[in-house]
Design a protein around this motif. Structure first.
Motif, PDB file in Angstrom:
ATOM      1  N   ALA A 321      -0.962  -9.946   6.787  1.00  0.00           N
ATOM      2  CA  ALA A 321      -1.932  -8.978   6.262  1.00  0.00           C
ATOM      3  C   ALA A 321      -3.258  -9.700   5.999  1.00  0.00           C
ATOM      4  CB  ALA A 321      -1.403  -8.359   4.979  1.00  0.00           C
ATOM      5  N   ARG A 342      -6.992   1.026   8.269  1.00  0.00           N
ATOM      6  CA  ARG A 342      -6.411   0.483   7.046  1.00  0.00           C
ATOM      7  C   ARG A 342      -5.490  -0.694   7.363  1.00  0.00           C
ATOM      8  NH1 ARG A 342      -5.130   5.966   3.461  1.00  0.00           N
ATOM      9  NH2 ARG A 342      -7.291   6.743   3.470  1.00  0.00           N
ATOM     10  N   ARG A 345      -7.862  -5.465   4.114  1.00  0.00           N
ATOM     11  CA  ARG A 345      -8.340  -5.179   2.757  1.00  0.00           C
ATOM     12  C   ARG A 345      -9.710  -5.817   2.592  1.00  0.00           C
ATOM     13  NH1 ARG A 345      -5.479  -4.384  -2.215  1.00  0.00           N
ATOM     14  NH2 ARG A 345      -7.000  -4.230  -3.923  1.00  0.00           N
ATOM     15  N   ALA A 356      -7.141  -8.356  -4.919  1.00  0.00           N
ATOM     16  CA  ALA A 356      -6.518  -8.113  -3.625  1.00  0.00           C
ATOM     17  C   ALA A 356      -5.355  -9.067  -3.374  1.00  0.00           C
ATOM     18  CB  ALA A 356      -7.559  -8.261  -2.515  1.00  0.00           C
ATOM     19  N   ASP A 359      -2.422  -7.976  -5.451  1.00  0.00           N
ATOM     20  CA  ASP A 359      -1.830  -6.739  -4.917  1.00  0.00           C
ATOM     21  C   ASP A 359      -0.994  -7.010  -3.671  1.00  0.00           C
ATOM     22  OD1 ASP A 359      -3.012  -5.268  -6.904  1.00  0.00           O
ATOM     23  OD2 ASP A 359      -4.615  -4.446  -5.644  1.00  0.00           O
ATOM     24  N   LEU A 360      -1.551  -7.781  -2.755  1.00  0.00           N
ATOM     25  CA  LEU A 360      -0.929  -7.919  -1.448  1.00  0.00           C
ATOM     26  C   LEU A 360       0.219  -8.919  -1.415  1.00  0.00           C
ATOM     27  CD1 LEU A 360      -4.033  -7.677   0.900  1.00  0.00           C
ATOM     28  CD2 LEU A 360      -2.333  -5.942   0.373  1.00  0.00           C
ATOM     29  N   ALA A 362       2.589  -8.561  -3.236  1.00  0.00           N
ATOM     30  CA  ALA A 362       3.744  -7.667  -3.370  1.00  0.00           C
ATOM     31  C   ALA A 362       4.168  -7.276  -1.953  1.00  0.00           C
ATOM     32  CB  ALA A 362       3.366  -6.423  -4.171  1.00  0.00           C
ATOM     33  N   ASP A 364       5.764  -5.025  -0.243  1.00  0.00           N
ATOM     34  CA  ASP A 364       5.582  -3.715   0.374  1.00  0.00           C
ATOM     35  C   ASP A 364       4.131  -3.458   0.750  1.00  0.00           C
ATOM     36  OD1 ASP A 364       4.987  -3.714  -2.340  1.00  0.00           O
ATOM     37  OD2 ASP A 364       5.368  -1.570  -2.556  1.00  0.00           O
ATOM     38  N   GLN A 365       3.209  -3.968  -0.060  1.00  0.00           N
ATOM     39  CA  GLN A 365       1.790  -3.776   0.233  1.00  0.00           C
ATOM     40  C   GLN A 365       1.379  -4.569   1.469  1.00  0.00           C
ATOM     41  OE1 GLN A 365      -0.373  -1.700  -1.345  1.00  0.00           O
ATOM     42  NE2 GLN A 365       1.384  -0.966  -2.519  1.00  0.00           N
ATOM     43  N   ALA A 366       1.797  -5.812   1.545  1.00  0.00           N
ATOM     44  CA  ALA A 366       1.445  -6.655   2.690  1.00  0.00           C
ATOM     45  C   ALA A 366       2.027  -6.086   3.976  1.00  0.00           C
ATOM     46  CB  ALA A 366       1.930  -8.079   2.461  1.00  0.00           C
ATOM     47  N   SER A 368       2.716  -2.970   4.805  1.00  0.00           N
ATOM     48  CA  SER A 368       1.982  -1.791   5.259  1.00  0.00           C
ATOM     49  C   SER A 368       0.694  -2.192   5.967  1.00  0.00           C
ATOM     50  CB  SER A 368       1.669  -0.896   4.047  1.00  0.00           C
ATOM     51  OG  SER A 368       0.806   0.143   4.406  1.00  0.00           O
ATOM     52  N   LEU A 369      -0.026  -3.145   5.392  1.00  0.00           N
ATOM     53  CA  LEU A 369      -1.294  -3.594   5.964  1.00  0.00           C
ATOM     54  C   LEU A 369      -1.079  -4.320   7.285  1.00  0.00           C
ATOM     55  CD1 LEU A 369      -4.018  -3.125   4.453  1.00  0.00           C
ATOM     56  CD2 LEU A 369      -4.028  -5.572   3.966  1.00  0.00           C
TER      57      LEU A 369
END
Length: 400
Positions: A321, A342, A345, A356, A359-360, A362, A364-366, A368-369
């Motif tokens: 990500a 998207r 970030r 950022a 957040d990333l 985590a 699940d966030q990474a 998705s990106l």
């Protein structure tokens, strides 16, 4: 746009002009149908390969610079540039009897397009952008719309709905304007040393890991601030740093150590053990390895605009990500495509970078990106295929 600006735009679209009679065109060898390609662009090599793959026996010829596809097979040059007047254009078509003409880079050689229209040779224009309708209403298009070469083109391929809307406002028939997606640059994925990856992966297991790729010394404090904030929340976090300049590796390590961080040096064969908080690589030579191991990458140089930031499709192609700052003039089209999807970030400050990173890291966030970024980075092949299929659809079945 001024009248002078309008004229300059259309001169650009008409392409290079040949005032003297050119040499005789060189017909590509073979017996299959001939597709002429005019205009040098990132699309041309990949398009040539796709056309040949989808229609075996197809002949290709370049009106301009020779392009080489990924198999190093050149597109033979028919002429050094498209003909500059009607008579020469008609002579070219009579001599070669092409089945289709493809224009890349939005190039619009008027005389050749009109000649193709007269000879019923279908023309496909690949247009990354269309001039703004409000600007062209005051210029050459408005005054000559009935005679515009654009109205004689069989198909205009555009990247998105907004570009299609501009084309329709300028009078192009809706049935002739197709959306094929944005044609981004293709770059090879960075090399990954699998042996090193397998050796390092157990050391990083279950640790929040992120990478600062091609990091200039000017951004070291911002990145280390973000890592310190991450460590406060996730004490086992590890930061990988690949300095943009190998000569700055020592200085970056010193700055990290001065902040009380435990630092390992790759150039000293030091491993990122459980107590190591920062691993400094000697340079960017192993970036493929770090992209593969780090779920999150900040691309250095984009926060303060120093140095030459790496291509964003590098980490995207290897599943990392991406975080980037506002300095995206280098590789602007690719950054725009990622941001729209998207797949990255964007941050505007060191404080935003800290948020950022936390957040990333985590998972699940990474994830998705990175999936969105990977899709953008690898979508070029699908776009190229859509272009090739559109061009080949104009060839009569008997000629394929």
């Amino acid at each position: 746009m001024s009248r002078l600006g309008d004229l300059a735009f259309w001169r650009h679209l008409r392409g290079p002009r040949i005032d003297a009679a050119p040499a005789d065109p060189v017909a590509p060898p073979g017996e299959g149908p001939l597709v002429l390609i005019c205009g040098q662009s990132d699309a041309m090599p990949g398009l040539a390969a796709a056309l040949r793959r989808l229609r075996p026996g197809l002949r290709l010829g370049a009106l301009g610079p020779v392009a080489v596809d990924r198999g190093d097979r050149p597109v033979p040059q028919v002429l050094p540039a498209p003909p500059g007047d009607a008579a020469l254009s008609r002579q070219l078509l009579a001599a070669l009897d092409p089945a289709a003409l493809v224009l890349t880079d939005g190039l619009l050689p008027a005389a050749l397009v009109f000649a193709c229209d007269e000879a019923a040779v279908p023309v496909t224009l690949i247009a990354g952008q269309i001039p703004n309708a409000a600007e062209t209403e005051r210029g050459l298009w408005h005054n000559t719309r009935a005679r515009s070469p654009a109205t004689r083109i069989a198909r205009v391929l555009v990247p998105d709905r907004a570009t299609r809307a501009e084309a329709l406002r300028l009078g192009l028939a809706p049935a002739r304007v197709d959306i094929i997606g944005r044609l981004t640059a293709m770059i090879p994925a960075p090399r990954v040393n699998r042996r090193d990856a397998e050796a390092l992966r157990p050391l990083l297991h279950a640790r929040p890991v992120w990478l600062a790729a091609a990091l200039p010394l000017a951004e070291a404090n911002a990145v280390l601030d973000a890592h310190a904030a991450l460590l406060a929340a996730r004490h086992r976090a590890l930061l990988l740093i690949a300095p943009a300049d190998p000569d700055e590796a020592e200085a970056i390590a010193v700055v990290a150590e001065a902040r009380g961080l435990s630092v390992a040096r790759r150039d000293r064969d030091e491993d990122p053990g459980p107590d190591v908080q920062v691993l400094v690589a000697g340079d960017t030579a192993e970036l493929g390895l770090w992209y593969r191991l780090a779920p999150v990458t900040y691309l250095g140089g984009t926060l303060v605009g120093t140095g030459s930031p790496r291509h964003p499709f590098e980490p995207a192609s290897l599943g990392s990500a991406i975080i980037h700052g506002p300095a995206t003039a280098t590789h602007a089209a690719e950054w725009l495509a990622l941001d729209r999807a998207r797949g990255a970030r964007a941050v505007t400050s060191a404080a935003a970078l800290r948020v950022a990173v936390e957040d990333l890291t985590a998972p699940d966030q990474a994830a998705s990106l990175s999936v969105a970024a990977w899709t953008v980075a690898t979508d070029r092949a699908a776009v190229i295929r859509r272009i090739a299929e559109a061009v080949l659809s104009d060839l009569p079945e008997g000629r394929g």
